[in-house]
Scaffold this motif. Structure first.
Motif, PDB file in Angstrom:
ATOM      1  N   ASP A  74      44.020 -45.663  -9.383  1.00 23.99           N
ATOM      2  CA  ASP A  74      43.644 -44.259  -9.534  1.00 23.99           C
ATOM      3  C   ASP A  74      44.881 -43.413  -9.824  1.00 23.99           C
TER       4      ASP A  74
ATOM      5  N   ASP B 262      34.485 -45.829 -10.806  1.00 25.12           N
ATOM      6  CA  ASP B 262      35.285 -45.007  -9.893  1.00 25.12           C
ATOM      7  C   ASP B 262      34.822 -45.316  -8.466  1.00 25.12           C
TER       8      ASP B 262
ATOM      9  N   LEU C  90      38.778 -40.363  -9.191  1.00 25.70           N
ATOM     10  CA  LEU C  90      38.901 -39.922 -10.588  1.00 25.70           C
ATOM     11  C   LEU C  90      37.921 -38.794 -10.889  1.00 25.70           C
TER      12      LEU C  90
ATOM     13  N   TRP D 219      30.159 -39.825 -15.812  1.00 30.57           N
ATOM     14  CA  TRP D 219      30.567 -40.725 -14.722  1.00 30.57           C
ATOM     15  C   TRP D 219      29.560 -41.868 -14.643  1.00 30.57           C
TER      16      TRP D 219
ATOM     17  N   CYS E 118      31.345 -40.538  -4.485  1.00 32.95           N
ATOM     18  CA  CYS E 118      31.851 -39.518  -5.402  1.00 32.95           C
ATOM     19  C   CYS E 118      31.203 -38.165  -5.133  1.00 32.95           C
TER      20      CYS E 118
END
Length: 384
Positions: A33, A57, A62, A73, A84
C-alpha cells in the motif's frame, strides 16, 4: 493493533475488519500500500484529475487514500469491502456506492490509472487482467504491487501476455511494484471457470477463478465426504455449508436428503456464485429451497436468511485471511455457529489434527466428540 497510518505528511485511522479477534500485531495496511501510494503521489503529479481503478485493496487503505478521486473499487472479498467502507466512514471520506464492484460484476468505468494488489491466487490475477483488457489503452498506467515472493517471472509473464510489456521496481520492505504499459489491443478469452467431475454421485463442479480448491476436491472436504454417512440427516433439515467454496459439501447433503434447506455461505463472491451455479447444474430441483449468502462468517444471520436458526452446520474452516495465516476466522465461525444453531443442533468441523479445534470447541459447546480421524485430519462434532 496499530491503527495510525501515516505517510507523506498525511494520516488515516485504519482498522482490520472485523475489529475483534485479530492478532494485536496485525494492521490494516502493508508495505505494498505504501509503495503504491508513494509512487502515484510522487511520480504522477496530475493523478488528482485521473480516473483511478483499484483492485484487491485488503482493508481500504488505497480506497481511503484516493477517496477524493472517487475511484472504482473492485474486490472478491466481502470482508475487504466492509473493511474499506468502515474505514472510509472512520476518516469522514466517501466513495460512491456505484463505484464499488464485486469480482463477479462487469466493471464498465474507464480507467487512466489502475492500482492492483497482487492476490494470493494466481488465477484471480489472471481473470482480473483479462477483465481489464477491454478498459485499458496505451495511455493507461497499470501499477501493480505485492510481496516479493508473489512477484515471480510467471507473474510478470501474465501481465505481458494479457496487457503489455512490464518491468519491476527495486524491492523495499519485502515488496515491489510492477509497471505495465498496455498495448490496448489484447483480447483473450477467460479459461475460467475450471470444471471437474466427482463420482458417486456424478457431479460436475464449476469453479470461478478465486474459489478455494478450484482444480480438484481438497483433501479436507474429501475426508469429510467419506464420512458424511455418519452425520444423520432428516427431512426438511436446515443446514449451513459455512465457508462453502464451490458448495461441494452442501451438494452432497442435497443428494443424500433432497428436502434439506441448505444455506451456502462464503465471504468470496466468486465462491457463492460458483456454489449457486453448481446447485442449479447438478440438482436444479433443490435450488428453490437453498440460499446463497456472501457474508463474514454468520454475522447478522437472522437478517440475511429466511431461517432464524438451523439444525446442522458443516464447516471446513480457512486458516488464512488474504496473505495472513490466522485462526481467528475459525474461532469466529465456531462462536457464530453456537448462536445460530437451535438447541441440540450440531456443528461438524473438519480440520488438521495439529490445530487446537477440540479445545476451542469445548470452550463453547456442551459436548464435543471425534467422528473420524486419520494421520492428517479429524472430523469433530460439537453439540449445543
Amino acid at each position: 493493533m496499530n491503527t495510525h497510518f501515516q505517510l507523506l505528511n498525511r494520516s488515516l485511522k485504519l482498522l482490520r475488519y472485523p475489529e475483534q479477534g485479530h492478532n494485536p500485531s496485525l494492521q490494516a495496511w502493508d508495505a505494498t500500500d505504501e509503495l503504491l501510494i508513494d509512487y502515484v503521489t510522487q511520480q504522477i503529479p496530475d493523478y488528482p484529475n485521473q480516473k483511478i481503478r483499484i483492485y484487491n485493496d485488503d482493508f481500504g487503505a488505497l480506497g481511503c487514500w484516493f477517496a477524493k478521486q472517487n475511484p472504482t473499487w473492485v474486490s472478491d472479498s466481502f470482508v475487504a469491502t466492509q473493511g474499506c467502507k468502515q474505514n472510509l466512514e472512520r476518516n469522514q471520506l466517501t466513495i460512491s456506492d456505484e463505484r464499488f464492484f464485486t469480482s463477479t460484476q462487469s466493471v464498465d468505468h474507464p480507467a487512466d490509472i489502475v492500482l492492483l494488489k497482487i492476490p494470493k491466487t494466481t488465477a484471480l490475477l489472471e481473470q482480473q487482467l483479462i477483465d481489464l483488457q477491454a478498459y485499458v489503452s496505451s495511455n493507461t498506467r497499470v501499477i501493480a504491487g505485492g510481496k516479493v515472493k508473489l512477484i515471480q517471472k510467471s507473474t510478470q509473464a501474465l501481465f505481458s501476455q494479457y496487457l503489455g510489456e512490464c518491468h519491476t521496481s527495486l524491492a523495499k520492505k519485502k515488496s515491489r511494484l510492477i509497471f505495465c504499459q498496455p498495448t490496448g489491443d489484447k483480447r483473450h478469452t477467460s479459461p475460467y471457470p475450471t470444471v471437474w467431475k466427482t463420482t458417486k454421485p456424478d457431479f460436475t463442479i464449476s469453479n470461478l477463478a478465486n474459489v478455494f480448491a478450484r482444480q480438484q476436491l481438497d483433501i479436507g472436504a474429501r475426508f469429510m465426504l467419506s464420512h458424511l454417512a455418519k452425520i444423520p440427516l432428516v427431512e426438511n433439515q436446515r443446514v449451513i455449508d459455512l465457508g462453502c467454496g464451490n458448495g461441494v459439501l452442501g451438494l452432497h447433503v442435497l443428494h443424500n436428503c433432497p428436502s434439506a434447506n441448505v444455506i451456502f455461505i462464503d465471504e468470496s463472491f466468486m465462491a457463492v456464485k460458483s456454489a449457486e451455479h453448481n446447485v442449479k447444474q447438478n440438482i436444479p430441483s433443490a435450488h428453490e429451497h437453498c440460499e446463497f449468502i456472501v457474508n463474514n462468517c454468520l454475522d447478522e444471520f437472522a437478517s440475511k436468511s429466511r431461517h432464524a436458526s438451523v439444525d446442522l452446520i458443516l464447516c471446513n474452516p480457512p486458516f488464512h485471511q488474504q496473505n495472513t495465516i490466522t485462526d481467528h476466522i475459525a474461532w469466529q465461525m465456531f462462536k457464530d455457529a453456537k448462536q445460530v444453531l437451535r438447541p441440540q443442533g450440531k456443528l461438524i468441523v473438519v480440520g488438521n489434527r495439529h490445530l487446537d479445534y477440540p479445545q476451542k470447541l469445548k470452550r463453547l459447546f456442551t459436548s464435543v466428540s471425534t467422528l473420524a480421524s486419520d494421520k492428517k485430519f479429524s472430523i469433530l462434532s460439537a453439540s449445543k
